[in-house]
Design a protein around this motif. Structure first.
Motif, PDB file in Angstrom:
ATOM      1  N   GLU A 135       0.968  -1.297  -0.061  1.00  0.00           N
ATOM      2  CA  GLU A 135      -0.116  -0.083   0.109  1.00  0.00           C
ATOM      3  C   GLU A 135       0.786   1.258  -0.017  1.00  0.00           C
ATOM      4  O   GLU A 135       1.992   1.381   0.653  1.00  0.00           O
ATOM      5  CB  GLU A 135      -0.976   0.119   1.210  1.00  0.00           C
ATOM      6  CG  GLU A 135      -1.935  -1.271   1.250  1.00  0.00           C
ATOM      7  CD  GLU A 135      -2.864  -0.813   2.420  1.00  0.00           C
ATOM      8  OE1 GLU A 135      -3.026   0.000   3.111  1.00  0.00           O
ATOM      9  OE2 GLU A 135      -3.877  -2.127   2.573  1.00  0.00           O
ATOM     10  N   PRO A 137       0.051   5.107   0.667  1.00  0.00           N
ATOM     11  CA  PRO A 137      -1.003   5.993   1.486  1.00  0.00           C
ATOM     12  C   PRO A 137      -0.731   7.500   0.748  1.00  0.00           C
ATOM     13  O   PRO A 137      -2.143   7.942   0.601  1.00  0.00           O
ATOM     14  CB  PRO A 137      -0.306   6.259   2.959  1.00  0.00           C
ATOM     15  CG  PRO A 137       1.074   5.686   3.019  1.00  0.00           C
ATOM     16  CD  PRO A 137       1.290   4.845   1.925  1.00  0.00           C
ATOM     17  N   TYR A 279      -6.307  -4.443  -9.813  1.00  0.00           N
ATOM     18  CA  TYR A 279      -6.964  -5.050  -8.717  1.00  0.00           C
ATOM     19  C   TYR A 279      -7.904  -6.401  -9.397  1.00  0.00           C
ATOM     20  O   TYR A 279      -7.829  -7.282  -8.626  1.00  0.00           O
ATOM     21  CB  TYR A 279      -8.493  -4.008  -8.959  1.00  0.00           C
ATOM     22  CG  TYR A 279      -9.984  -4.562  -8.407  1.00  0.00           C
ATOM     23  CD1 TYR A 279      -9.921  -4.374  -6.934  1.00  0.00           C
ATOM     24  CD2 TYR A 279     -10.889  -5.194  -9.209  1.00  0.00           C
ATOM     25  CE1 TYR A 279     -11.092  -4.994  -6.461  1.00  0.00           C
ATOM     26  CE2 TYR A 279     -12.005  -5.657  -8.548  1.00  0.00           C
ATOM     27  CZ  TYR A 279     -12.225  -5.461  -6.932  1.00  0.00           C
ATOM     28  OH  TYR A 279     -13.190  -6.014  -6.525  1.00  0.00           O
ATOM     29  N   THR A 294      -8.090  -7.264   1.545  1.00  0.00           N
ATOM     30  CA  THR A 294      -8.188  -6.017   1.963  1.00  0.00           C
ATOM     31  C   THR A 294      -7.466  -5.349   1.033  1.00  0.00           C
ATOM     32  O   THR A 294      -7.643  -3.911   0.833  1.00  0.00           O
ATOM     33  CB  THR A 294      -7.398  -6.140   3.266  1.00  0.00           C
ATOM     34  OG1 THR A 294      -8.039  -7.172   4.510  1.00  0.00           O
ATOM     35  CG2 THR A 294      -7.048  -4.564   3.954  1.00  0.00           C
ATOM     36  N   TYR A 295      -6.444  -5.779   0.124  1.00  0.00           N
ATOM     37  CA  TYR A 295      -5.631  -5.177  -0.654  1.00  0.00           C
ATOM     38  C   TYR A 295      -6.542  -4.623  -1.956  1.00  0.00           C
ATOM     39  O   TYR A 295      -6.513  -3.333  -2.191  1.00  0.00           O
ATOM     40  CB  TYR A 295      -4.641  -5.916  -1.249  1.00  0.00           C
ATOM     41  CG  TYR A 295      -3.412  -4.952  -2.010  1.00  0.00           C
ATOM     42  CD1 TYR A 295      -2.792  -3.998  -1.401  1.00  0.00           C
ATOM     43  CD2 TYR A 295      -3.107  -5.288  -3.192  1.00  0.00           C
ATOM     44  CE1 TYR A 295      -1.916  -2.825  -2.053  1.00  0.00           C
ATOM     45  CE2 TYR A 295      -2.364  -4.560  -3.815  1.00  0.00           C
ATOM     46  CZ  TYR A 295      -1.426  -3.410  -3.414  1.00  0.00           C
ATOM     47  OH  TYR A 295      -0.909  -2.662  -4.143  1.00  0.00           O
ATOM     48  N   LYS A 296      -7.335  -5.378  -2.154  1.00  0.00           N
ATOM     49  CA  LYS A 296      -8.329  -5.073  -3.183  1.00  0.00           C
ATOM     50  C   LYS A 296      -9.090  -3.884  -2.836  1.00  0.00           C
ATOM     51  O   LYS A 296      -9.241  -2.883  -3.676  1.00  0.00           O
ATOM     52  CB  LYS A 296      -9.313  -6.335  -3.825  1.00  0.00           C
ATOM     53  CG  LYS A 296      -8.613  -7.164  -4.385  1.00  0.00           C
ATOM     54  CD  LYS A 296      -9.240  -8.609  -4.363  1.00  0.00           C
ATOM     55  CE  LYS A 296     -10.445  -8.575  -5.075  1.00  0.00           C
ATOM     56  NZ  LYS A 296     -11.192  -9.764  -5.088  1.00  0.00           N
ATOM     57  N   LYS A 297      -9.434  -3.810  -1.609  1.00  0.00           N
ATOM     58  CA  LYS A 297     -10.271  -2.449  -1.278  1.00  0.00           C
ATOM     59  C   LYS A 297      -9.526  -1.402  -1.179  1.00  0.00           C
ATOM     60  O   LYS A 297      -9.860  -0.520  -1.633  1.00  0.00           O
ATOM     61  CB  LYS A 297     -10.865  -3.019   0.300  1.00  0.00           C
ATOM     62  CG  LYS A 297     -12.016  -3.770   0.375  1.00  0.00           C
ATOM     63  CD  LYS A 297     -12.385  -3.792   1.833  1.00  0.00           C
ATOM     64  CE  LYS A 297     -13.421  -5.129   2.097  1.00  0.00           C
ATOM     65  NZ  LYS A 297     -13.779  -5.417   3.302  1.00  0.00           N
ATOM     66  N   TRP A 298      -8.230  -1.434  -1.028  1.00  0.00           N
ATOM     67  CA  TRP A 298      -7.335  -0.361  -0.805  1.00  0.00           C
ATOM     68  C   TRP A 298      -7.193   0.076  -2.375  1.00  0.00           C
ATOM     69  O   TRP A 298      -7.197   1.492  -2.601  1.00  0.00           O
ATOM     70  CB  TRP A 298      -5.804  -0.782  -0.516  1.00  0.00           C
ATOM     71  CG  TRP A 298      -4.808   0.531  -0.536  1.00  0.00           C
ATOM     72  CD1 TRP A 298      -4.766   1.448   0.544  1.00  0.00           C
ATOM     73  CD2 TRP A 298      -3.836   0.597  -1.696  1.00  0.00           C
ATOM     74  NE1 TRP A 298      -3.959   2.250  -0.056  1.00  0.00           N
ATOM     75  CE2 TRP A 298      -3.365   1.898  -1.457  1.00  0.00           C
ATOM     76  CE3 TRP A 298      -3.744  -0.112  -2.619  1.00  0.00           C
ATOM     77  CZ2 TRP A 298      -2.322   2.483  -2.194  1.00  0.00           C
ATOM     78  CZ3 TRP A 298      -2.620   0.491  -3.525  1.00  0.00           C
ATOM     79  CH2 TRP A 298      -2.096   1.641  -3.256  1.00  0.00           C
ATOM     80  N   GLN A 301     -10.238   2.054  -3.443  1.00  0.00           N
ATOM     81  CA  GLN A 301     -10.080   3.121  -2.681  1.00  0.00           C
ATOM     82  C   GLN A 301      -9.270   4.152  -3.245  1.00  0.00           C
ATOM     83  O   GLN A 301      -9.638   5.519  -3.446  1.00  0.00           O
ATOM     84  CB  GLN A 301      -9.509   2.885  -1.262  1.00  0.00           C
ATOM     85  CG  GLN A 301      -9.647   4.200  -0.234  1.00  0.00           C
ATOM     86  CD  GLN A 301      -8.994   3.770   1.065  1.00  0.00           C
ATOM     87  OE1 GLN A 301      -9.088   2.538   1.574  1.00  0.00           O
ATOM     88  NE2 GLN A 301      -8.382   4.958   1.906  1.00  0.00           N
ATOM     89  N   THR A 302      -8.120   3.806  -3.637  1.00  0.00           N
ATOM     90  CA  THR A 302      -6.960   4.620  -4.302  1.00  0.00           C
ATOM     91  C   THR A 302      -7.779   5.159  -5.702  1.00  0.00           C
ATOM     92  O   THR A 302      -7.488   6.226  -6.124  1.00  0.00           O
ATOM     93  CB  THR A 302      -5.920   3.944  -4.666  1.00  0.00           C
ATOM     94  OG1 THR A 302      -5.372   3.381  -3.412  1.00  0.00           O
ATOM     95  CG2 THR A 302      -4.708   4.723  -5.242  1.00  0.00           C
ATOM     96  N   GLU A 305     -10.288   7.900  -4.503  1.00  0.00           N
ATOM     97  CA  GLU A 305      -9.379   9.068  -3.974  1.00  0.00           C
ATOM     98  C   GLU A 305      -8.701   9.803  -5.129  1.00  0.00           C
ATOM     99  O   GLU A 305      -8.560  10.895  -5.076  1.00  0.00           O
ATOM    100  CB  GLU A 305      -8.484   8.564  -2.983  1.00  0.00           C
ATOM    101  CG  GLU A 305      -8.930   8.318  -1.822  1.00  0.00           C
ATOM    102  CD  GLU A 305      -7.986   7.914  -0.508  1.00  0.00           C
ATOM    103  OE1 GLU A 305      -6.765   7.839  -0.936  1.00  0.00           O
ATOM    104  OE2 GLU A 305      -8.409   7.424   0.480  1.00  0.00           O
TER     105      GLU A 305
END
Length: 421
Positions: A135, A137, A279, A294-298, A301-302, A305
């Motif tokens: 990830e 950030p 993804y 969890t990484y797919k959600k990140w 989200q990216t 954003e």
């Protein structure tokens, strides 16, 4: 050892070239110490030689354009002049967004050679980080900043028509690389081409379905026309996750050799499309220790954003410079807050739909076209890889055809999750 004639450099001739070029040798150490430079060729790309050169007091990256496509060979000639456009774009982008573009130290047009800042470890190619499940950030913050500043300040929202036409003229010679994009993104995947490939036999019918989809062809023709005709802003032209180098707190855009004045959505879409590819590849990289959910959600989200921050920053620059020299929306005409808001909404809505269309086209070409992505290629099990690619392809086809029905990025993400549930 500078010369007016092009010749490909190797490790020994590169040392002599650097010693004769103060802009490069000064970054590496005293000339008397430069006989034992460490040189590593790292050009794993499709087009160029790339050397990392390390001396007693520093390192530089040397990039040299070849007169053909490196991954195919001399049977596919390619203009060396692309190095000029890359160096010019790097300098312009660094002027507009210096925090996210490596500095150019030296450009030699006759040798098609650029010397630039070495992005030291732990910088890695973003695509490799996404495959590894890391990830970042600040990625969306940094990429949205780079996109907003480079696209706004090179558009008619900021420039006069005279400035803009002069800038367009400076880049319009990059026609061969534009033609390459036109061929591999907007043409080849939709017809039988010797360069196309896919995970066969698993995706044979999927590739055929792309070639037979008339609605898809109508939409991609419109996107190709927009790409060829719309000189909206200076675009990077190859804004994928392999053109971004990252650490936890640094994001650097590299390799703008495809740069020209084109549609803004091509850059924004290329980046988001490549995040979507990452993804859809995650299931192929999951194991019993990490299911990657969890990484797919990140990643999603990216995506959200990046678009939302880009929208916010781009419109903030527009507000800040609404009384500036830009000649599209003259203050004397667009004089009320209500009208200014209407104009912004229409512009950003059109840009959003361009972004989705171009992003989808970039995804399709990476699955059934000539150049694929490591995100999928590194999945060893061909059946599993094809399953990931098929889901990405189905999403991309839907997105290209139905992009105008989406008004917010969250709606796009919902459709991804429905397709992938």
């Amino acid at each position: 050892m500078s010369s007016d004639e092009f010749r490909p450099l190797n490790e020994s001739s590169l040392v002599e070239y650097i010693k004769a070029t103060p802009a490069l040798s000064s970054k590496l150490g005293d000339v008397s110490q430069l006989d034992n430079l460490q040189i590593k060729e790292v050009g794993d790309g499709n087009l160029n030689f790339v050397f990392i050169v390390t001396g007693p007091s520093g390192s530089v990256v040397i990039k040299q354009a070849l007169p053909y496509i490196r991954c195919i060979g001399e049977s596919w000639p390619m203009t060396k002049e692309r190095a000029y456009f890359e160096a010019t774009a790097l300098k312009e982008e660094a002027r507009l967004c210096p925090d996210h573009v490596p500095e150019v130290y030296h450009f030699d047009r006759s040798m098609c050679l650029i010397g630039m800042r070495y992005l030291e470890p732990p910088h890695i190619i973003l695509r490799k980080g996404l495959i590894a499940g890391i990830e970042y950030p600040l990625l969306a913050e940094h990429v949205s900043e780079h996109l907003a500043r480079t696209l706004f300040f090179t558009s008619l929202l900021y420039l006069t028509t005279t400035q803009h036409k002069r800038a367009v003229a400076q880049f319009c010679g990059n026609v061969e690389l534009c033609r390459l994009t036109e061929q591999v993104v907007f043409s080849d995947p939709y017809k039988v081409s010797e360069y196309n490939r896919w995970t066969s036999p698993y995706l044979d019918k999927d590739a055929e379905a792309v070639r037979k989809d008339n609605i898809l062809k109508l939409e991609v023709a419109q996107l190709k026309s927009t790409f060829c005709e719309r000189a909206q802003a200076l675009i990077h032209g190859d804004y994928h996750t392999g053109s971004v180098m990252v650490t936890q707190d640094s994001t650097q855009l590299i390799d703008p050799e495809f740069a020209f004045y084109g549609p803004m959505g091509f850059d924004v879409g290329a980046f988001l499309g490549n995040l979507f590819l990452a993804y859809f590849s995650q299931e192929g990289h999951a194991d019993h220790e990490n299911d990657r959910k969890t990484y797919k959600k990140w990643i999603l989200q990216t995506v959200a954003e990046t678009w939302n921050l880009f929208h916010k920053k781009f419109t903030a620059l527009w507000d800040e410079h609404k009384d500036g020299p830009g000649e599209v929306y003259l203050p004397a005409i667009y004089s009320t807050p209500e009208l200014q808001q209407l104009v912004k909404q229409k512009f950003m809505n059109d840009l959003f739909h361009d972004t989705l269309g171009f992003g989808a086209a970039k995804m399709i070409r990476r699955i059934v076209g000539v150049a694929h992505v490591e995100d999928f290629e590194s999945i060893k099990d061909a059946g599993k890889r094809a399953g990931c690619e098929r889901r990405a392809l189905d999403f991309a086809k839907m997105l290209l055809k139905e992009r105008r029905k989406f008004q917010e990025i969250t709606e796009v993400l919902s459709s991804v999750q429905q397709l992938h549930s």
